[in-house]
Design an enzyme around this catalytic site. Structure first.
Site, PDB file in Angstrom:
ATOM      1  N   ASN A1425       0.852  -1.193   0.000  1.00  6.31           N
ATOM      2  CA  ASN A1425       0.000   0.000   0.000  1.00  6.31           C
ATOM      3  C   ASN A1425       0.882   1.236   0.000  1.00  6.31           C
ATOM      4  O   ASN A1425       1.769   1.370   0.854  1.00  6.31           O
ATOM      5  CB  ASN A1425      -0.879   0.041   1.252  1.00  6.31           C
ATOM      6  CG  ASN A1425      -1.887  -1.088   1.305  1.00  6.31           C
ATOM      7  OD1 ASN A1425      -2.033  -1.840   0.357  1.00  6.31           O
ATOM      8  ND2 ASN A1425      -2.567  -1.203   2.431  1.00  6.31           N
ATOM      9  N   GLU A1492      -3.148  -1.064  -2.332  1.00  8.67           N
ATOM     10  CA  GLU A1492      -3.858   0.203  -2.108  1.00  8.67           C
ATOM     11  C   GLU A1492      -3.047   1.336  -2.718  1.00  8.67           C
ATOM     12  O   GLU A1492      -1.826   1.389  -2.569  1.00  8.67           O
ATOM     13  CB  GLU A1492      -4.067   0.513  -0.616  1.00  8.67           C
ATOM     14  CG  GLU A1492      -5.147  -0.290   0.074  1.00  8.67           C
ATOM     15  CD  GLU A1492      -5.318   0.132   1.535  1.00  8.67           C
ATOM     16  OE1 GLU A1492      -5.018   1.299   1.859  1.00  8.67           O
ATOM     17  OE2 GLU A1492      -5.754  -0.707   2.339  1.00  8.67           O
TER      18      GLU A1492
END
Length: 1722
Positions: A1425, A1492
């Site tokens: 992420n 992400e």
């Protein structure tokens, strides 16, 4: 020794006297009998048989004791008719055991008197002479382990504590990171050559090509390129003592294999750098290596073996040199055209007693043992000097039991290979010695073997080194000796490759007069050798550029022309006085009388540039369109950085003013000014500061020129001190010395091609004129005109850019209104207007004087410098606020600009305001004076360009101000405030509001008829304690200059020049020396006023060099596609979207409790309902289909399936929800990607310790087992834990997330992190052992991290901080999983800090060996992420024990990075690619799935989220670069997030979603934002198709609609309502209104947005102004927006009705009926 054995070589071209030579030889040997064992003749034709007779006569000389002679060779030669002659450098004209060369030199100079010896020669060096300075890699580079560099013998030496005070060269001068800093110094010095060495271990860490590390080569590429860009030729030394330690471990220079290694290293350097480097030294001072490194052991490798190792090292270095030379000669010379030599060091040696021949012979032996040891093989005959060989052989015979020396022997082939291998002879020379003859016995070393001793004369000047004494005459003599001894036949030139002396590290380090005397005399001796002795010297190199690590002496001895402060991490470089001296020598090319050559600027303006009259301004002015154009810009539009360049010929400069920098307040007849009088009154200025000395520029012009040369500006704005030229202000008081000062300044500027921009008046009025009333006195108009006329006449032949006044507004208001500055008149209602009136007329008169008398002959330009803040209305939508802002500008800028640039009169807004106020005050006439018609005619148009000073922006609002007392301030009827969203500066009310500059420039364009504009001052103040590392100033210039670029490039403003304020810190008026504006720091506590470049100086130079901001590679989009099976996904998390917090038996989570605790979540938001995804599976899957993703990442709520966290009770209803979701995804051909834990721990587990309790590891394993068993047959992608960093540190350290614990920040985060890693490993092994074979899925952990860059990229300390940030972030969890155990950095730091605090062990838990093995490798891919990048710098938290203190770093963001809705998230795409490369390098290039990445927003709702589209395009393109260009193994990308949701502690205020969720509507509808179109297009294209290849088929596919009709934002930047869903990508530029439905890809539009001004406001949906809002479809909208929405909805209903009829017909006809909702794709 019974007799002397002699080999004689004789050249018939010589006029040598045999008898005399043999007599001298016999005397020097102590009258020993002579045996001539060989006589060799060269170049003797038949006609020289007479020589035989002469030789025989010499043998029969009664004074010689000749015991025998072998003449076979001689007789044989004389029998030949054709005598071959040598054409190599072995033409050698001497008796081998005694050096005629030395005797010749001694005969020439030995009889000189001291006066004759030291006579100074005032001449110039030859044209094209190479002026150089130097450095050596290990002394200055630092970065000892950077970029994969290998350890060197000097690294080992320092780390073993063998240098002075245990100092090391680990950081040294930090040149590895400061290329720009070093080249800056070189430009300032004005050298044309820079000699530096390459660190072998930085290129080949082990010494061999197989270990090559590219980053090392890139460093030297950068240095070489920077030198060439600055017009400086690089001279590269391949070896200057820093041998790779790996090679030394195998014997170093005593191992014959090193020859091949050095050859290979040299080959690489020639091939890599030889296209740019044309001069090479193979070795520098190899004698020092042999002597101190392998002989005495004083230097590394500290071998003490002068019997064998020292001679063997020399032997191998000579062979290595020869091999390198041949490599260049054979492979590269033809193509590269360079030259290769060697830099040999040598003292000069003189006989202690010149009357004794044996001492002359001893001095000669000294030189043969030092210089001849290396020079003779290369330049004479490929072998060691006979003197050396004879002495060693003699000693071996004398000392059979203790061999003092063993000289290796060259083979015939080796001698031939060595002989002649130099294109020049490099000479390092520093000092001389007195030598006497001695009996060395059997002692090893040159003195023992050579039978001599060296001494110094106590009268010689000493230095900080016990080795170096100043004996300049020795250089000339040595040069003569070299010329005769080595270069008499082969005429290669001499390069003086090193000369200098050290000073002490303490005391007055900057005022190095001793070095100046040393340099002056040594350089002059080189000049004598050239002019008087015809020695071919082509280069002089001063050692060294800057202070460095001086070997065993560490930093205690300083050779530098620049002082380096080794106590500071910045390693600031400050020129010493010797630097300025050397630059002056270079400028004059020696010591001849000064001759200035310069180019006067081209004559251009023979006719006046006087503008045509422009109608007066209206009230408000027509320029109010600027507010309409810009004031409704979004923050994204306003901050979007613009790349481009200014036009060719753009004027880049810096500024100063006389009183602020000159000093010399009463020097050479200068009269006092009003500022002298003011500052001499105690209490006027903080700390009673004044400008008496200031920067002392009156006495330090060379130092100012140095800075200007280094900056490479093409203009310099300075002011004339009126009272320095005319002490009483009148022509009759002319002070010639003052005039001379400005002549020197102007001439010096022109010599360096810098245009002087002269301000005639910058506030320092002669006090004598103030005594007459100053500018309130109308007589000042004529007096000022006289002064200007004189200046035009005196300097105008060279000055072509004149400014009459600087900031007349400041003079009038602060000087005569508020009385804050001299002359301190406090009459705010009358005097400012009177003074301004006189200033305007004085300016106009001066302008006409130039126009009438001087323009035709001088062709210059004249203007006035006006200051202006930008004024932004408090509310641009309120007309009177706009009028107030316009009035503020008219009262500040228009007060002077309107008369000059428009109609010769004040603006109506000003006349109206002052007139009305005056009348209201009961006055019979206005306080604003009136111009006569004649004066108006005289004034208007009196400027050839518009010069403006700008610093900040203010916010204005209308106000009715008081009538009494009378005041210019109250006349304006407005109030001003700071722009509070912008950074503060060191001066109150002067915030850095960059965007105001663009608007001001546009206002000037609109208001004053598009004049040419010069920004004549712009800069920022920093506190005086901010010395060199002024990143705030860098950000200021980076943003302000870019706004000027936007005005030029996007708005068509005729910006012609930019002047940075200021050249250096100076006297800052009322602030004294408390703040500084300078690009250079000035130490006002030091009488020398040393100037040190700041970080900003290097930044500004780069801007000048680039002529703006050309698009960097990081910002350029590439085209291409990802792999065919690429994963395209979006993501959510259970607590953020599901809601149903108590539905169907779900247990409480820690986030339920956290959100229900007061003051934990913003606005008291919670996830009780969130997006209600628990009840909206079909809707969520529908929008996923619209998005065209292949995968969907979501998390399972642990307490939804296991309410108490254990498998004692399984909530089947919760499991059924996930079954339903997974099945729906698979039905839609979307693969589920499940996160087992995304922060919502069952509260029941937290109640027993949560992640702190190790029993949770088993509970997590059991939970995972359940999920794998129930869902694993359908799910193939798994994540164990999401962002363990945030769980451990944010949740258990900062307490900003659930469970909100913050009272044990030093231990708990590490304990929790430890448990998380073990829990992850157990879940991974469970899947691997029990499920993988059957389910065939993949599983990993998702780790989050920012990328970190150093705040100051030139600073090792900041670079180290950035590394710590990354290692403590991503490395905390990635290192154990991918590499095993925590990183050494993290373990070492936490342990050392823990122990230092008195703890018994590290606060970071330790893994057992079994645990390390269990955790390592528990991944199938790297789940990552990433959102943003930070700039790091070191922070010392002292003894505090917590994560941030361990990390030891603070972080900030670059001001140019775009904002998001989250304070921590700045748009910085380049960091994405860099951290992906970091993962590749650090963790072995694992498969990476981006799990992400996204951007937030906050505030008003606008579905036209161009900022998010920009973010995704830029970040995904960086991902593509990493994949295509860097070979990073990228497997997938996940956008965060699918929809707006509960963003943890910030509630619903921050929105990351691709789809907007309307929480005002109970149905929580999902509405597509514009970014959906962009992302779905990228997915459909699997990347970025190249438009050059034509339209790609992927651009034609239509995305599906959502489950309910989705329109484009109701109020986007469109001129007509769009009533149909946008179902195709958009590429029409976002910055222009969209008037027709758009159908081309959006991917181009974001790029366009970078370069196109946003001219149409984007109207947000909500919230609308509170006083005019209505409710519409659950949203709060303005009445206008609601009306538009109603019309849109009505139109949609019509379309929908028609569509329903059509659909019903087709459905009736269809055989099968879809269960999905109807989609309208219009």
């Amino acid at each position: 020794m019974d007799f002397l054995s002699v080999h004689i070589e004789y050249n018939c071209a010589s006029a040598s006297n045999f008898a005399k030579e043999l007599s001298s030889l016999q005397m020097s040997s102590g009258d020993l009998p002579i045996l001539i064992y060989e006589v060799t003749l060269h170049g003797c034709p038949d006609s020289q048989y007479q020589l035989l007779g002469n030789f025989l006569q010499a043998l029969l000389n009664n004074n010689l004791n000749i015991v025998g002679c072998d003449m076979m060779d001689m007789l044989g030669k004389l029998d030949m008719e054709d005598v071959p002659t040598s054409h190599g450098i072995s033409y050698y004209n001497r008796i081998k055991i005694f050096n005629n060369s030395y005797q010749n030199v001694w005969n020439k100079f030995g009889a000189q008197t001291i006066r004759e010896r030291d006579l100074f020669l005032n001449e110039s060096f030859p044209s094209g002479f190479q002026w150089a300075t130097s450095s050596e890699s290990f002394k200055v580079e630092g970065g000892w382990s950077e970029g994969g560099k290998g350890e060197t013998i000097w690294d080992r030496f320092g780390h073993d504590g063998l240098a002075f005070a245990n100092q090391t060269a680990d950081l040294a001068s930090d040149s590895y990171h400061k290329v720009d800093y070093d080249v800056y110094l070189l430009r300032g010095l004005h050298v044309n050559t820079y000699q530096f060495s390459i660190s072998w271990a930085r290129i080949f860490p082990s010494g061999h090509r197989g270990s090559r590390f590219e980053k090392g080569a890139l460093y030297y590429d950068k240095l070489i390129n920077a030198l060439i860009e600055s017009g400086i030729q690089p001279v590269v030394t391949l070896y200057h003592w820093d041998l790779p330690q790996t090679l030394q471990d195998y014997g170093g220079w005593t191992n014959a294999s090193i020859v091949e290694a050095f050859k290979d290293y040299a080959d690489f350097c020639f091939s890599r750098f030889g296209d740019r480097v044309k001069t090479w030294n193979t070795f520098s001072s190899p004698w020092v290596v042999s002597h101190a490194g392998y002989g005495t052991g004083e230097h590394p490798p500290a071998v003490k073996d002068y019997v064998v190792a020292s001679y063997q090292a020399t032997h191998n270095m000579l062979k290595s040199h020869a091999e390198a030379w041949h490599v260049y000669n054979d492979k590269y010379r033809k193509a590269q055209g360079g030259k290769v030599g060697i830099a040999l060091n040598s003292d000069w040696a003189e006989p202690m007693d010149p009357s004794r021949p044996e001492e002359i012979a001893a001095a000669d032996r000294y030189l043969q043992f030092m210089l001849g040891w290396f020079a003779h093989p290369i330049f004479v005959n490929g072998d060691y000097p006979p003197t050396l060989k004879t002495q060693i052989e003699q000693k071996r015979n004398e000392c059979p039991l203790s061999e003092p020396a063993r000289l290796p022997v060259f083979t015939v082939e080796e001698s031939q290979r060595i002989h002649g291998t130099a294109d020049f002879l490099g000479l390092n020379h520093y000092t001389s010695r007195l030598v006497n003859n001695s009996v060395g016995g059997c002692t090893p070393g040159p003195e023992g073997v050579g039978n001599f001793q060296a001494h110094v004369d106590p009268s010689w000047s000493s230095t900080a080194s016990e080795w170096i004494y100043s004996t300049p005459w020795g250089l000339r003599r040595l040069l003569n000796y070299i010329s005769i001894e080595y270069l008499n036949v082969t005429k290669v030139p001499i390069h003086i490759t090193g000369n200098g002396m050290p000073t002490e590290h303490s005391g007055d380090t900057l005022n190095d007069t001793g070095r100046i005397e040393y340099m002056k005399s040594y350089i002059n001796e080189a000049l004598k050798a050239i002019h008087l002795d015809a020695v071919n010297v082509q280069q002089f190199t001063v050692q060294s550029l800057m202070d460095g690590f001086e070997g065993p002496q560490g930093f205690s001895e300083r050779f530098g022309l620049h002082h380096v402060n080794f106590d500071l991490p910045d390693r600031p470089r400050t020129p010493k006085q010797s630097a300025y001296f050397y630059s002056k020598v270079i400028e004059k090319n020696g010591f001849a009388p000064n001759k200035l050559f310069f180019n006067v600027p081209e004559l251009k303006n023979k006719e006046s540039n006087k503008n045509s009259p422009i109608p007066p301004s209206t009230v408000p002015s027509q320029a109010r369109k600027v507010w309409r154009k810009f004031s409704n810009q979004t923050n994204f539009q306003r901050k979007l950085y613009h790349y481009g360049t200014f036009p060719q010929g753009f004027s880049w400069g810096v500024s100063s003013s006389s009183y602020q920098i000159e000093g010399g307040w009463n020097a050479d007849g200068k009269g006092p000014s009003v500022w002298d009088a003011f500052t001499h009154k105690p209490g006027s200025i903080p700390a009673n500061a004044n400008g008496d000395v200031a920067c002392d520029s009156y006495h330090r012009l060379e130092e100012d020129f140095y800075m200007l040369r280094a900056l490479r500006v093409n203009s310099y704005r300075f002011s004339l001190s009126w009272s320095r030229i005319f002490p009483d202000g009148r022509l009759t008081s002319q002070n010639q010395k003052g005039v001379d000062y400005y002549n020197r300044l102007i001439d010096g500027l022109l010599a360096y091609n810098i245009t002087p921009m002269v301000t005639l008046y910058h506030w320092d009025l002669p006090q004598a004129l103030q005594d007459l009333g100053g500018w309130e006195n109308v007589e000042m108009i004529n007096i000022f005109d006289d002064f200007c006329d004189f200046c035009f006449a005196t300097f105008g032949d060279r000055v072509k850019f004149w400014m009459t006044f600087n900031q007349p507004h400041t003079i009038a208001w602060l000087g005569y209104g508020l009385g804050q500055i001299p002359p301190n008149v406090k009459n705010p209602g009358i005097a400012p207007y009177t003074v301004a009136h006189n200033l305007i007329k004085a300016h106009a008169k001066a302008y006409h004087t130039y126009d009438d008398k001087h323009r035709k002959s001088q062709s210059g330009r004249v203007s006035i410098v006006l200051n202006a803040d930008w004024i932004e209305p408090k509310d641009v939508n309120v007309p009177r606020e706009v009028v107030a802002a316009d009035r503020a500008l008219q009262f500040q800028l228009g007060w002077f600009a309107h008369p000059i640039f428009k109609n010769g009169d004040y603006p109506d807004a000003m006349k109206w305001q002052v007139g009305n106020k005056s009348e209201l005050q009961g006055l019979s006439e206005t306080r604003l004076p009136s111009f006569t018609e004649e004066e108006k005619t005289l004034i208007k148009g009196t400027a050839d360009m518009f010069c403006v000073n700008h610093y900040t922006t203010k916010i204005a609002r209308h106000a009715t101000l008081r009538l009494s007392p009378q005041s210019y301030e109250y006349d304006r009827d407005l109030s001003e405030a700071e722009e509070n969203d912008s950074p503060t500066t060191a001066i109150s009310n002067q915030r850095a509001v960059a965007w105001g500059l663009r608007r001001l420039l546009n206002w000037i364009k609109e208001e004053y008829g598009e004049p040419e504009v010069y920004i004549t001052e712009n800069g920022v103040a920093t506190e005086s304690k901010t010395t060199w590392d002024d990143s705030a100033r860098v950000f200021y210039y980076k943003t302000y200059i870019d706004e000027a670029l936007k005005a030029y490039d996007l708005d068509g403003v005729k910006v012609k020049g930019y002047i940075a304020t200021s050249l250096m810190d100076s006297f800052e008026w009322l602030n004294g020396y408390k703040v500084g504006f300078g690009l250079h720091h000035v130490d006002f506590t030091n009488p020398n006023r040393p100037r040190t470049p700041k970080y900003s100086a290097h930044f500004y130079y780069q801007v000048i060099k680039d002529n703006g901001f050309p698009t960097p590679d990081d910002e350029k989009l590439i085209h291409g596609h990802f792999r065919k099976d690429f994963i395209w996904s979006t993501a959510t998390a259970s607590y953020q979207i599901e809601g149903g917090w108590r539905a169907d038996g779900k247990g409480l989570s820690i986030w339920d409790k956290f959100a229900h605790t007061p003051l934990r979540v913003f606005n008291d938001d919670n996830g009780d309902i969130a997006c209600n995804s628990y009840n909206k599976v079909e809707e969520d899957v529908a929008i996923l289909k619209q998005l065209k993703v292949t995968h969907y990442r979501f998390s399972i709520s642990w307490p939804r399936v296991l309410p108490d966290g254990t498998t004692k009770h399984i909530n089947e209803a919760g499991l059924n929800y996930y079954h339903k979701l997974v099945d729906a995804l698979l039905a839609a051909n979307i693969q589920p990607h499940i996160t087992l834990y995304h922060w919502d721990l069952p509260q029941a587990l937290q109640d027993i310790g949560g992640w702190e309790n190790e029993t949770i590891i088993v509970k997590f394993r059991d939970y995972a087992d359940l999920i794998f068993s129930r869902l694993g047959h359908k799910v193939k992608f798994w994540i164990t834990i999401n962002e363990p960093y945030n769980i451990a540190n944010v949740g258990h350290g900062y307490g900003a997330a659930a469970p909100g614990i913050s009272f044990r920040p030093g231990t708990l985060p590490y304990i929790v992190g430890h448990s998380l890693l073990k829990a992850h490993a157990e879940a991974w092994h469970l899947y691997n052992d029990k499920y993988r074979a059957k389910q065939k899925g993949i599983i990993s952990i998702t780790i989050n991290s920012d990328w970190s860059e150093p705040r100051n990229p030139y600073k090792q300390e900041d670079i180290d901080a950035a590394r710590r940030v990354v290692q403590f972030y991503i490395g905390w969890f990635a290192h154990p999983v991918f590499n095993g155990d925590y990183s050494n950095m993290m373990k070492t730091i936490v342990r050392e800090r823990s122990l230092a605090a008195g703890l018994l062990k590290s606060r970071l838990p330790e893994f057992t060996p079994e645990e390390i093995k269990r955790i390592k490798g528990t991944y199938d891919y790297f789940g990552f992420n990433h959102y943003t990048t930070v700039l790091a710098f070191p922070v010392n938290y002292r003894n505090l024990q917590h994560y941030d203190a361990d990390r030891g770093a603070g972080t900030i963001a670059d001001r140019t990075w775009l904002d998001s809705g989250s304070s921590w998230l700045k748009v910085s795409p380049f960091g994405f690619r860099r951290i992906l490369n970091f993962i590749k390098e650090e963790y072995g290039n694992p498969p990476i799935i981006i799990t992400e990445n996204g951007m937030s927003e906050r505030g008003p709702i606008d579905l036209n989220d161009i900022h998010r589209s920009y973010y995704y395009e830029k970040y995904i393109n960086q991902l593509l670069k990493a994949y295509l260009l860097d070979n990073v193994d990228i497997r997938g990308y996940t956008a965060w997030s699918l929809m707006d949701n509960l963003e943890w502690a910030t509630g619903f205020s921050e929105r990351f979603g691709l789809f907007y969720v309307n929480h005002s509507d109970a149905k929580l509808p999902r509405l597509a934002k514009t970014s959906v179109t962009l992302y779905s297009t990228i997915i459909n294209c699997n990347g970025f198709p190249d438009p050059a290849l034509g339209p790609h088929e992927c651009l034609n596919t239509v995305p599906e609609a959502t489950s309910e009709p989705v329109t484009t934002p109701i109020t986007t930047s469109m001129t007509t309502a769009v009533t149909t869903p946008i179902t195709t990508p958009v590429t029409t530029p976002i910055t222009t209104p969209i008037t027709t439905p758009v159908t081309t890809p959006i991917t181009t539009s974001i790029t366009t947005a970078v370069t196109t001004p946003i001219t149409t406001p984007v109207t947000p949906v909500t919230p609308a102004p509170s006083d005019n809002a209505v409710s519409f479809l659950g949203m709060k909208l303005s009445t206008n927006d609601a009306e538009t929405g109603l019309i849109t909805t009505f139109a949609l209903l019509i379309v929908a009705a028609f569509g329903a009829i059509c659909t019903s017909f087709f459905l009736f006809k269809a055989k099968k009926h879809s269960k999905k909702s109807i989609k309208l794709n219009l």
